[in-house]
Design a protein around this motif. Sequence first.
Motif, mmCIF file in Angstrom:
data_model
loop_
_atom_site.group_PDB
_atom_site.id
_atom_site.type_symbol
_atom_site.label_atom_id
_atom_site.label_comp_id
_atom_site.label_asym_id
_atom_site.label_seq_id
_atom_site.Cartn_x
_atom_site.Cartn_y
_atom_site.Cartn_z
ATOM 1 N N ASN A 1 0.286 -1.329 0.576
ATOM 2 C CA ASN A 1 -0.055 0.031 0.151
ATOM 3 C C ASN A 1 0.867 1.532 0.179
ATOM 4 O O ASN A 1 0.447 1.932 -0.602
ATOM 5 N N ASN A 2 2.106 1.932 1.021
ATOM 6 C CA ASN A 2 2.498 2.751 1.173
ATOM 7 C C ASN A 2 3.514 2.836 -0.084
ATOM 8 O O ASN A 2 4.145 4.019 0.306
ATOM 9 N N ASP A 3 4.714 1.820 -0.318
ATOM 10 C CA ASP A 3 5.361 1.473 -0.908
ATOM 11 C C ASP A 3 6.150 1.431 -2.536
ATOM 12 O O ASP A 3 6.435 1.794 -2.426
ATOM 13 N N PHE A 4 4.793 0.470 -2.474
ATOM 14 C CA PHE A 4 4.170 0.363 -4.633
ATOM 15 C C PHE A 4 3.388 0.563 -5.074
ATOM 16 O O PHE A 4 2.787 1.347 -6.140
ATOM 17 N N PHE A 5 1.981 0.855 -4.038
ATOM 18 C CA PHE A 5 0.434 1.122 -5.230
ATOM 19 C C PHE A 5 0.764 2.691 -4.690
ATOM 20 O O PHE A 5 0.232 3.390 -5.504
ATOM 21 N N ALA A 6 0.725 3.693 -3.921
ATOM 22 C CA ALA A 6 1.208 4.577 -3.317
ATOM 23 C C ALA A 6 1.399 5.323 -5.023
ATOM 24 O O ALA A 6 1.799 6.570 -4.847
ATOM 25 N N ASN A 7 2.718 4.251 -5.109
ATOM 26 C CA ASN A 7 3.481 5.372 -6.455
ATOM 27 C C ASN A 7 3.667 5.299 -7.645
ATOM 28 O O ASN A 7 3.663 5.615 -8.160
ATOM 29 N N ILE A 8 2.135 4.596 -7.961
ATOM 30 C CA ILE A 8 2.610 4.272 -9.285
ATOM 31 C C ILE A 8 1.451 5.067 -10.231
ATOM 32 O O ILE A 8 1.003 6.368 -8.914
ATOM 33 N N LYS A 9 1.503 5.831 -11.148
ATOM 34 C CA LYS A 9 1.693 7.081 -11.518
ATOM 35 C C LYS A 9 0.200 6.831 -12.973
ATOM 36 O O LYS A 9 0.377 5.518 -13.826
ATOM 37 N N ASP A 10 -0.221 7.890 -13.457
ATOM 38 C CA ASP A 10 -0.754 8.026 -14.663
ATOM 39 C C ASP A 10 -2.057 6.974 -14.343
ATOM 40 O O ASP A 10 -2.353 6.372 -15.402
ATOM 41 N N SER A 11 -2.992 6.200 -13.126
ATOM 42 C CA SER A 11 -3.991 5.838 -12.914
ATOM 43 C C SER A 11 -5.034 6.078 -12.306
ATOM 44 O O SER A 11 -5.149 6.578 -11.113
ATOM 45 N N PRO A 12 -6.055 6.145 -13.175
ATOM 46 C CA PRO A 12 -6.952 7.216 -12.611
ATOM 47 C C PRO A 12 -7.757 6.197 -11.348
ATOM 48 O O PRO A 12 -7.982 6.896 -10.347
ATOM 49 N N LEU B 1 -5.245 1.008 -6.254
ATOM 50 C CA LEU B 1 -5.644 -0.107 -5.738
ATOM 51 C C LEU B 1 -4.965 0.051 -4.570
ATOM 52 O O LEU B 1 -4.165 0.925 -3.870
ATOM 53 N N ARG B 2 -6.048 -1.303 -3.639
ATOM 54 C CA ARG B 2 -5.508 -0.934 -2.346
ATOM 55 C C ARG B 2 -5.480 -2.347 -1.618
ATOM 56 O O ARG B 2 -6.964 -2.761 -1.614
ATOM 57 N N VAL B 3 -5.259 -2.721 -0.391
ATOM 58 C CA VAL B 3 -5.315 -3.711 0.296
ATOM 59 C C VAL B 3 -5.815 -3.429 1.974
ATOM 60 O O VAL B 3 -4.937 -2.314 2.830
ATOM 61 N N VAL B 4 -6.738 -3.941 2.077
ATOM 62 C CA VAL B 4 -7.470 -3.364 3.717
ATOM 63 C C VAL B 4 -7.801 -4.741 4.447
ATOM 64 O O VAL B 4 -7.937 -5.714 4.475
ATOM 65 N N LEU B 5 -6.994 -4.848 5.976
ATOM 66 C CA LEU B 5 -6.577 -5.740 7.056
ATOM 67 C C LEU B 5 -7.568 -5.493 7.823
ATOM 68 O O LEU B 5 -7.995 -4.689 8.413
ATOM 69 N N LEU B 6 -8.734 -7.218 7.794
ATOM 70 C CA LEU B 6 -9.697 -6.506 9.191
ATOM 71 C C LEU B 6 -8.917 -7.411 10.600
ATOM 72 O O LEU B 6 -8.620 -8.243 10.440
#
Length: 531
Positions: free
Chosen positions: A246-257, A260-265
């Motif tokens: 979430n923090n190191d990969f998905f947050a840095n993907i550019k140019d995509s409207p 992506l995110r994963v949430v742990l319960l």
Amino acid sequence: MKPVAELNLGYRDAENYKRRENKNLFNQLFVRTSSLEKVCEPNIFFLVGEKGTGKTAYAVYFENNQYRKNNSVIRYIRETEYQKFVAMKHKKNLSLSDFTNIWKVIIYLLLAEQIISSETDNPWWNKFFKLRSLQNAIDEFYKKAFAPEIIYAINFVEESELAAKLISKYVDVGSKDRASVSFSESRFQINLTYIQRQFEEALTALKLQRNHLLFIDGIDIRPGAINYNDYLDCIKGLANAIWSVNNDFFANIKDSPGRLRVVLLVRPDIFYKIGLQNLNSKIRDNSIVLNWLTTYREYRNSPLFLMADKLLSFQQEKALNLGEAWAHYFPFDTPRLREPQTSTSSFITFLRYSLYRPRDFLAIMSILRENFIEQGRRHNEVFQVSDFRDPAFTRKYSDYLLGEVRDHLVFYYSSEDWEKFVQFFQFLNGNSRFDYTIYCEAFKSFVSSLKNNGESVPEFCSSPDNFLQFLYDLNVLGYVVETNDGPFFGWCFRDRSISNIAPKVRKGVRYEVHYGLMKSLDLGKTLYTTG
């Protein structure tokens, strides 16, 4: 109003609302709180709440409704998945970092399948070459029978040599480096790193139309056959993987409207033991802590009252004002209130018996309705305060609440330790209210009895203060402090907050066992013994 016997009170386990026939019912029952909106925020990676506070319900609502244009799915970890991880751990001598990387691949695989199944109308689809190549590799690996569940995703990791070779076959077509790629069963970490990199390159290249949320549920239950330390390694790796992707990969993907995110319960006590770095910051910045707390004075403005009233009002033939259905079915006042109420105060009786959780309210109403039918009450009769004193209710509800305590305890300890835990309350001589001195005497007698009978003393009984904290953590007892404004009652479920995820019990004061547990623990009346 609909007769009591015809009321539909839904299900205590929100997983039932995933079934097609129950989705419409759930949408009518569900109460949209501020926490629901916060789940949509891109920095939320953890949904934290006590058992029964609605974590799964939130995730189910997102999945059923594609809420706020979020394409959401829930995936569950069950006993078979833990067994797979334990087998891999011992076979391949895995470390925590290996577990983290395994979980990353599983998350990427599940999200890739989620994207493939829902973004085919995307005008950019034909340009997603790398993802389509991965899809071909996945299809060949599973013989076009991949089911998007964690157990099947683990198989992809288990057979990393085959998975890596298939990905290389489709992804590296025409690549000059293809011949230099070598995979073997003995090079597990290398295979895994290659697979992870290919997924990351494919996901980075996407221009998604929608947000994609992956909820992971089920870590609140540790199967009895799985060693606690093995379980902890598994979920530590999962939590670290979720933070990293979430923090190191998905947050840095550019140019995509779409994002992506994963949430742990996760339960608060488990979240506290996962060992994430800078835990306090992650609780404040990247988590939602579900909280249904209210007060006797303000309860009518609380989400908990709205939920309970809606459960009764949605099924009536005409629209009702807030509180109208509740006042009809529970038209009595709670006895022994210090502060006068401006409206019917029966809701406070529910608060006294509960831990302020939606599941407790569902349990109370279901048991009352069940007794109502079993006793053959009149067709249109409503509930009375005497129903809460009926032994048929107090026993059933107390057993339910004690069952919740048991589920929490055996998560960490054995069934034998649970049996010893229950024995402690015999040494309180029937007292549900006691001071610190009486508690210490009971604890000393309890431990002496175990030793005299040749039984081992459970770890949670290492000292009187440790056991007192344990009882408080389980919400079995709370402490009472006298103040100028009257007695202050401290309960773990009420004291826990974002800034105090693991509250501490007060020592040297008075204590009370929870009202709802007294029947099952044989407390509330003084017992006398004869010499």
